[in-house]
Design a protein around this motif. Structure first.
Motif, PDB file in Angstrom:
ATOM      1  N   ALA A  51      16.797  41.345 162.802  1.00 64.39           N
ATOM      2  CA  ALA A  51      18.161  41.879 162.803  1.00 64.39           C
ATOM      3  C   ALA A  51      18.919  41.539 161.524  1.00 64.39           C
ATOM      4  CB  ALA A  51      18.925  41.338 164.004  1.00 64.39           C
ATOM      5  N   GLY A  52      18.390  40.580 160.776  1.00 62.24           N
ATOM      6  CA  GLY A  52      19.066  40.180 159.557  1.00 62.24           C
ATOM      7  C   GLY A  52      18.384  38.978 158.933  1.00 62.24           C
ATOM      8  N   PHE A  53      18.937  38.513 157.825  1.00 61.29           N
ATOM      9  CA  PHE A  53      18.389  37.317 157.189  1.00 61.29           C
ATOM     10  C   PHE A  53      19.537  36.480 156.648  1.00 61.29           C
ATOM     11  CE2 PHE A  53      18.474  40.649 153.985  1.00 61.29           C
ATOM     12  CZ  PHE A  53      18.870  40.043 152.807  1.00 61.29           C
ATOM     13  N   ALA A  54      19.223  35.251 156.278  1.00 62.60           N
ATOM     14  CA  ALA A  54      20.256  34.328 155.807  1.00 62.60           C
ATOM     15  C   ALA A  54      19.885  33.771 154.447  1.00 62.60           C
ATOM     16  CB  ALA A  54      20.427  33.189 156.807  1.00 62.60           C
ATOM     17  N   LEU A  55      20.914  33.546 153.635  1.00 62.85           N
ATOM     18  CA  LEU A  55      20.740  32.912 152.337  1.00 62.85           C
ATOM     19  C   LEU A  55      21.660  31.703 152.284  1.00 62.85           C
ATOM     20  CD1 LEU A  55      20.755  36.006 149.927  1.00 62.85           C
ATOM     21  CD2 LEU A  55      18.764  34.782 150.830  1.00 62.85           C
ATOM     22  N   ASP A  56      21.161  30.610 151.754  1.00 63.58           N
ATOM     23  CA  ASP A  56      21.960  29.396 151.599  1.00 63.58           C
ATOM     24  C   ASP A  56      22.095  29.137 150.106  1.00 63.58           C
ATOM     25  OD1 ASP A  56      23.230  26.995 151.738  1.00 63.58           O
ATOM     26  OD2 ASP A  56      21.559  25.880 152.620  1.00 63.58           O
ATOM     27  N   GLU A  57      23.290  29.433 149.585  1.00 62.91           N
ATOM     28  CA  GLU A  57      23.547  29.333 148.143  1.00 62.91           C
ATOM     29  C   GLU A  57      22.502  30.119 147.357  1.00 62.91           C
ATOM     30  OE1 GLU A  57      23.775  25.222 147.147  1.00 62.91           O
ATOM     31  OE2 GLU A  57      25.691  24.912 148.172  1.00 62.91           O
ATOM     32  N   ALA A  97      10.075  35.939 149.458  1.00 62.63           N
ATOM     33  CA  ALA A  97      10.470  36.929 148.453  1.00 62.63           C
ATOM     34  C   ALA A  97      10.044  38.332 148.875  1.00 62.63           C
ATOM     35  CB  ALA A  97       9.846  36.565 147.103  1.00 62.63           C
ATOM     36  N   ASP A  98       8.842  38.432 149.425  1.00 57.02           N
ATOM     37  CA  ASP A  98       8.334  39.742 149.856  1.00 57.02           C
ATOM     38  C   ASP A  98       9.168  40.287 151.015  1.00 57.02           C
ATOM     39  OD1 ASP A  98       6.209  41.876 149.972  1.00 57.02           O
ATOM     40  OD2 ASP A  98       5.991  41.022 151.995  1.00 57.02           O
ATOM     41  N   LEU A  99       9.500  39.426 151.969  1.00 55.60           N
ATOM     42  CA  LEU A  99      10.261  39.881 153.122  1.00 55.60           C
ATOM     43  C   LEU A  99      11.679  40.279 152.713  1.00 55.60           C
ATOM     44  CD1 LEU A  99      10.314  40.399 156.107  1.00 55.60           C
ATOM     45  CD2 LEU A  99      10.783  37.979 156.502  1.00 55.60           C
ATOM     46  N   GLN A 100      12.273  39.503 151.836  1.00 58.67           N
ATOM     47  CA  GLN A 100      13.621  39.842 151.371  1.00 58.67           C
ATOM     48  C   GLN A 100      13.611  41.189 150.653  1.00 58.67           C
ATOM     49  OE1 GLN A 100      15.518  36.715 149.164  1.00 58.67           O
ATOM     50  NE2 GLN A 100      17.353  37.893 148.715  1.00 58.67           N
ATOM     51  N   LYS A 101      12.571  41.451 149.895  1.00 62.46           N
ATOM     52  CA  LYS A 101      12.438  42.729 149.186  1.00 62.46           C
ATOM     53  C   LYS A 101      12.329  43.877 150.181  1.00 62.46           C
ATOM     54  CE  LYS A 101       9.503  45.038 145.755  1.00 62.46           C
ATOM     55  NZ  LYS A 101       8.289  44.889 144.906  1.00 62.46           N
ATOM     56  N   ARG A 102      11.608  43.631 151.290  1.00 61.87           N
ATOM     57  CA  ARG A 102      11.424  44.661 152.314  1.00 61.87           C
ATOM     58  C   ARG A 102      12.721  44.909 153.094  1.00 61.87           C
ATOM     59  NH1 ARG A 102       5.966  44.889 154.079  1.00 61.87           N
ATOM     60  NH2 ARG A 102       6.703  46.438 155.599  1.00 61.87           N
ATOM     61  N   LEU A 103      13.535  43.866 153.219  1.00 61.79           N
ATOM     62  CA  LEU A 103      14.740  43.977 154.032  1.00 61.79           C
ATOM     63  C   LEU A 103      15.942  44.537 153.276  1.00 61.79           C
ATOM     64  CD1 LEU A 103      14.518  40.601 156.008  1.00 61.79           C
ATOM     65  CD2 LEU A 103      14.238  42.901 156.962  1.00 61.79           C
ATOM     66  N   LYS A 104      15.991  44.345 151.967  1.00 62.72           N
ATOM     67  CA  LYS A 104      17.170  44.762 151.188  1.00 62.72           C
ATOM     68  C   LYS A 104      17.521  46.241 151.352  1.00 62.72           C
ATOM     69  CE  LYS A 104      17.730  41.237 147.624  1.00 62.72           C
ATOM     70  NZ  LYS A 104      17.648  40.939 146.171  1.00 62.72           N
ATOM     71  N   PRO A 105      16.544  47.158 151.362  1.00 65.30           N
ATOM     72  CA  PRO A 105      16.893  48.581 151.545  1.00 65.30           C
ATOM     73  C   PRO A 105      17.463  48.897 152.931  1.00 65.30           C
ATOM     74  CG  PRO A 105      14.721  48.331 150.565  1.00 65.30           C
ATOM     75  CD  PRO A 105      15.122  46.986 151.070  1.00 65.30           C
ATOM     76  N   LEU A 106      17.308  47.951 153.865  1.00 62.49           N
ATOM     77  CA  LEU A 106      17.753  48.187 155.240  1.00 62.49           C
ATOM     78  C   LEU A 106      19.109  47.555 155.540  1.00 62.49           C
ATOM     79  CD1 LEU A 106      14.384  47.436 157.086  1.00 62.49           C
ATOM     80  CD2 LEU A 106      15.285  49.671 156.409  1.00 62.49           C
ATOM     81  N   ILE A 107      19.736  46.936 154.527  1.00 60.79           N
ATOM     82  CA  ILE A 107      21.012  46.226 154.744  1.00 60.79           C
ATOM     83  C   ILE A 107      22.098  47.167 155.266  1.00 60.79           C
ATOM     84  CG2 ILE A 107      22.917  45.052 153.563  1.00 60.79           C
ATOM     85  CD1 ILE A 107      20.887  43.690 151.772  1.00 60.79           C
ATOM     86  N   ARG A 108      22.846  46.658 156.238  1.00 59.37           N
ATOM     87  CA  ARG A 108      23.978  47.383 156.834  1.00 59.37           C
ATOM     88  C   ARG A 108      25.180  46.443 156.910  1.00 59.37           C
ATOM     89  NH1 ARG A 108      22.429  48.632 162.965  1.00 59.37           N
ATOM     90  NH2 ARG A 108      24.665  48.309 163.358  1.00 59.37           N
TER      91      ARG A 108
END
Length: 299
Positions: free
Chosen positions: A203-209, A241-252
């Motif tokens: 459903a989403g991802f998290a970044l810490d700094e 890194a790979d998963l973040q790349k896959r998820l970025k186009p799906l950001i809402r």
């Protein structure tokens, strides 16, 4: 429904699993029990003790001390040191550490003390007596109280373990039935945890700094996406890194969950599926000790 051994059963979603030591201690020589969770122990102020460390509930808010002490007054003994833990049982008998934490913040009448061993009784040291005898004495002094006695199950280890995992418990604790109360770690008390797997929706991802901090997952129930927890283990630099790349186009902009959660995250269209390994689920369905095993691109 409770069980014998290190931690009570209480059909917990946080239970832990334990096996008896190998061959010679299988069968009736061992007392097995599904465990609820590694919840905080009850202790000294009201005569309850947590195995080697003797840490007490005096570290908790007054509600815990007061509630457990109220139960302790009803115990049929002039003095006793009991090994147990406090839990908050759900309607289905499961327990959840996060629910206990919330209950401890206010005035709760839902906290239950589960007792599973007796170290001292009326000034007498019982630690060298067989476990089965200590539990017999414990059961007697708890009759008529609100303290929950943790029953034992004497059953073939593999059968108990399989059943505990099927129920969604964290696992099983096994103790040698005739064993004394041990000091420190010992093979007489053995713990084995269940490992479960499930395919959940990202459903989403998290970044810490700016650094990868895991993914938020959900469970589909019809057309509803229900929050199932945050997974922050199982990633290395390459997979993150790979998963973040896959998820970025799906950001809402909005959360895809049917019921919003309080966590802050970067939300995505719920299109990718992840294989998640975990030990148990909370009463609300959140995965405990989750571990990312990879994307499911075959579904």
């Amino acid at each position: 429904m409770t069980a014998d051994a290190d931690r009570p059963v209480f059909l917990d979603s946080y239970p832990t699993s334990y096996f008896c030591p190998p061959a010679t201690r299988a069968g009736p020589a061992c007392a097995r029990a599904p465990s609820s969770s590694s919840l905080p122990p009850s202790a000294p102020p009201v005569g309850f003790d947590d195995k080697p460390t003797q840490q007490g509930i005096h570290g908790y808010p007054p509600v815990a001390d007061g509630f457990v002490a109220h139960d302790a007054w009803r115990i049929k003994a002039s003095s006793a040191v009991i090994d147990g833990e406090i839990v908050v049982p759900a309607a289905d008998g499961t327990t959840d550490f996060s629910v206990l934490q919330n209950e401890l913040k206010g005035k709760s009448t839902k906290i239950v003390l589960v007792a599973f061993d007796l170290l001292y009784l009326n000034g007498r040291d019982l630690r060298k007596l067989p476990l089965i005898q200590r539990k017999g004495e414990l059961k007697k002094i708890l009759i008529g109280t609100d303290v929950q006695f943790s029953e034992r199950f004497e059953i073939e280890g593999r059968e108990m373990f399989a059943h505990a995992c099927k129920l969604g418990l964290e696992g099983v604790v096994s103790k040698v039935r005739d064993g004394s109360y041990p000091k420190g770690r010992t093979s007489d008390w053995v713990k084995k945890t269940c490992i479960q797997r499930e395919t959940l929706t990202i459903a989403g991802f998290a970044l810490d700094e700016g650094k990868w901090d895991g993914i938020y997952v959900g469970r589909l129930k019809g057309d509803d996406l229900i929050y199932a927890g945050k997974v922050d283990h199982g990633f290395d630099k390459a997979s993150a890194a790979d998963l973040q790349k896959r998820l970025k186009p799906l950001i809402r902009k909005t959360q895809p969950y049917t019921k919003r959660i309080a966590h802050k995250g970067i939300w995505v269209e719920p299109k990718l599926l992840a294989e998640i390994e975990y030990r148990a689920k909370s009463a609300e369905g959140k995965v405990r000790h989750p571990f990312f095993r990879g994307l499911r691109e075959d579904l």
